[in-house]
Design a protein around this motif. Structure first.
Motif, mmCIF file in Angstrom:
data_model
loop_
_atom_site.group_PDB
_atom_site.id
_atom_site.type_symbol
_atom_site.label_atom_id
_atom_site.label_comp_id
_atom_site.label_asym_id
_atom_site.label_seq_id
_atom_site.Cartn_x
_atom_site.Cartn_y
_atom_site.Cartn_z
ATOM 1 N N MET B 1 -24.870 -79.629 14.383
ATOM 2 C CA MET B 1 -24.392 -79.763 15.768
ATOM 3 C C MET B 1 -25.569 -79.752 16.724
ATOM 4 O O MET B 1 -26.584 -79.139 16.463
ATOM 5 N N ASP B 2 -25.408 -80.429 17.850
ATOM 6 C CA ASP B 2 -26.478 -80.472 18.840
ATOM 7 C C ASP B 2 -25.879 -80.295 20.238
ATOM 8 O O ASP B 2 -24.671 -80.465 20.426
ATOM 9 N N TRP B 3 -26.718 -79.973 21.198
ATOM 10 C CA TRP B 3 -26.256 -79.592 22.534
ATOM 11 C C TRP B 3 -27.048 -80.337 23.600
ATOM 12 O O TRP B 3 -28.269 -80.454 23.491
ATOM 13 N N PHE B 4 -26.365 -80.856 24.613
ATOM 14 C CA PHE B 4 -27.025 -81.584 25.692
ATOM 15 C C PHE B 4 -26.614 -80.999 27.031
ATOM 16 O O PHE B 4 -25.478 -80.550 27.198
ATOM 17 N N ASN B 5 -27.531 -81.081 27.996
ATOM 18 C CA ASN B 5 -27.424 -80.318 29.227
ATOM 19 C C ASN B 5 -27.938 -81.176 30.377
ATOM 20 O O ASN B 5 -29.121 -81.525 30.405
ATOM 21 N N ASP B 6 -27.046 -81.528 31.304
ATOM 22 C CA ASP B 6 -27.455 -82.346 32.445
ATOM 23 C C ASP B 6 -26.648 -81.981 33.684
ATOM 24 O O ASP B 6 -25.625 -81.301 33.595
ATOM 25 N N THR B 7 -27.123 -82.439 34.825
ATOM 26 C CA THR B 7 -26.397 -82.231 36.076
ATOM 27 C C THR B 7 -26.281 -83.548 36.817
ATOM 28 O O THR B 7 -27.272 -84.271 36.954
ATOM 29 N N LEU B 8 -25.076 -83.885 37.257
ATOM 30 C CA LEU B 8 -24.880 -85.069 38.089
ATOM 31 C C LEU B 8 -24.906 -84.653 39.551
ATOM 32 O O LEU B 8 -24.373 -83.601 39.907
ATOM 33 N N GLU B 9 -25.507 -85.480 40.392
ATOM 34 C CA GLU B 9 -25.431 -85.264 41.836
ATOM 35 C C GLU B 9 -24.528 -86.338 42.419
ATOM 36 O O GLU B 9 -24.786 -87.537 42.230
ATOM 37 N N ILE B 10 -23.503 -85.924 43.118
ATOM 38 C CA ILE B 10 -22.529 -86.881 43.645
ATOM 39 C C ILE B 10 -22.403 -86.679 45.153
ATOM 40 O O ILE B 10 -21.945 -85.628 45.606
ATOM 41 N N PRO B 11 -22.833 -87.667 45.928
ATOM 42 C CA PRO B 11 -22.700 -87.541 47.378
ATOM 43 C C PRO B 11 -21.271 -87.870 47.807
ATOM 44 O O PRO B 11 -20.643 -88.763 47.246
ATOM 45 N N THR B 12 -20.752 -87.118 48.776
ATOM 46 C CA THR B 12 -19.429 -87.429 49.325
ATOM 47 C C THR B 12 -19.574 -87.664 50.818
ATOM 48 O O THR B 12 -20.537 -87.206 51.439
ATOM 49 N N ASN B 13 -18.642 -88.390 51.387
ATOM 50 C CA ASN B 13 -18.641 -88.508 52.847
ATOM 51 C C ASN B 13 -17.344 -87.975 53.435
ATOM 52 O O ASN B 13 -16.717 -88.612 54.277
ATOM 53 N N GLY B 14 -16.956 -86.791 52.965
ATOM 54 C CA GLY B 14 -15.757 -86.134 53.492
ATOM 55 C C GLY B 14 -14.615 -86.164 52.500
ATOM 56 O O GLY B 14 -14.764 -86.658 51.385
ATOM 57 N N LYS B 15 -13.476 -85.607 52.929
ATOM 58 C CA LYS B 15 -12.316 -85.407 52.063
ATOM 59 C C LYS B 15 -11.936 -86.622 51.230
ATOM 60 O O LYS B 15 -11.924 -87.744 51.740
ATOM 61 N N GLY B 16 -11.573 -86.359 49.982
ATOM 62 C CA GLY B 16 -11.057 -87.449 49.163
ATOM 63 C C GLY B 16 -11.503 -87.368 47.718
ATOM 64 O O GLY B 16 -12.315 -86.519 47.336
ATOM 65 N N LEU B 17 -10.939 -88.268 46.913
ATOM 66 C CA LEU B 17 -11.226 -88.344 45.479
ATOM 67 C C LEU B 17 -12.327 -89.362 45.219
ATOM 68 O O LEU B 17 -12.220 -90.520 45.639
ATOM 69 N N TYR B 18 -13.383 -88.938 44.512
ATOM 70 C CA TYR B 18 -14.525 -89.802 44.207
ATOM 71 C C TYR B 18 -14.627 -89.986 42.694
ATOM 72 O O TYR B 18 -14.895 -89.017 41.974
ATOM 73 N N PRO B 19 -14.420 -91.205 42.200
ATOM 74 C CA PRO B 19 -14.492 -91.426 40.744
ATOM 75 C C PRO B 19 -15.931 -91.345 40.255
ATOM 76 O O PRO B 19 -16.847 -91.803 40.929
ATOM 77 N N PHE B 20 -16.117 -90.705 39.085
ATOM 78 C CA PHE B 20 -17.479 -90.671 38.518
ATOM 79 C C PHE B 20 -17.468 -90.755 36.993
ATOM 80 O O PHE B 20 -18.429 -90.323 36.333
ATOM 81 N N THR B 21 -16.431 -91.359 36.433
ATOM 82 C CA THR B 21 -16.359 -91.550 34.975
ATOM 83 C C THR B 21 -17.598 -92.282 34.455
ATOM 84 O O THR B 21 -18.160 -91.909 33.410
#
Lengths: 140, 140, 140
Positions: B1-21
């Protein structure tokens, strides 16, 4: 990889949010897990888990009252009333919040956001001794 | 087994649903994980995670308005108002949706249903740079 | 550590909570996992997962009616109506409940609380054949 297995006992004295981030950190330190995943599981149907703001206590009061209003006691259409007026609402409130949570561990700590804390949400009026199952996956 | 570690940065411009699949799929490709589990964690108290329909954009609009009505701003009973009218409601909306998600990976991709997409739900009026912690467990 | 990968098919005949704890236990037995984690994932946008009381059937009826009232059909402000009156509400109800769950396995069984059962929540009026992705992580 390695695996750790513990149970926290958290006493409550009735409805409300009870912070227990520090108890989880105590387990992670005793396991000496530096990187991996922490799993939380609530084996009760009338209490649940929530991650939310831990800084201003009024935020917590609003969350408590919000659920009190969203799933109020004593509605005429409730059928499940044998165990008391707060029992069916406690299942509703548990359903809207969390039974299981997965939180990354990095640098020997939960990777919570700056303002986040982990809470047990007690939904019954009477105090209970609640258990939270805590599992740790160490990846390095 | 192996393990991966990352962080996504997602900018928003106010209320709402932002897709990032697509951003998650980019990480899984860069890790070259074929089978295992993807863990998503939101380290913010006023944004959250949701998996829902990604095909018809009106479905998203209804989810946004639904939460706007379920946890409306400016209720007289709110106590946590120092950080603005949208702050306490943002904690309520985050509590009703998800802080952590676990999605199986098969064949090098998230095993989402045909119509499912992964969204960041921004609950504040003002735009933010949100982070999503992404972990990958490779099992073969 | 070892990894197991299966899919349950669960037929529904319209809205409601369908218990399937026994089917998960069948998989865990066939995998012979004694200790670890069980991951459940719902690859549908109009059905979801819930862990709640499995003893008194009236508890289930109250949860069903609760969501029916919290996200009622036929609201004038719904925009997503092409797929029927129960489609947008089904996404709302799925959002309020669970798409993924993680449950510890100990002694060859899910570590559920005494009164807990695992349910599929069907949100559409018409019956469907739903799939639930089940993954098992064996740690010893």
């Amino acid at each position: 990889m390695d695996w750790f297995n513990d149970t926290l006992e958290i006493p409550t004295n009735g409805k409300g949010l009870y912070p227990f981030t520090d108890s989880i950190h105590g387990l992670i330190r005793s396991w000496d897990v530096q990187e991996g995943m922490c799993y939380l599981y609530m084996p009760h149907t009338s209490a649940s888990l929530v991650i939310s703001e831990s800084y201003d206590p009024t935020a917590r009061l609003d969350l408590e009252e919000f659920l009190e209003r969203l799933a109020p006691e004593n509605q005429s259409w409730y059928r499940h009333t044998l165990e008391g007026a707060d029992d069916s609402t406690s299942h509703m409130r548990a359903m809207l919040t969390d039974t299981s949570l997965t939180i990354p561990i990095d640098g020997g700590k939960l990777s919570l956001g700056t303002w986040q804390g982990v809470y047990l949400f007690e939904h019954r009026k009477r105090g209970h001794r609640r258990r939270v199952l805590v599992r740790g996956l160490q990846v390095r």
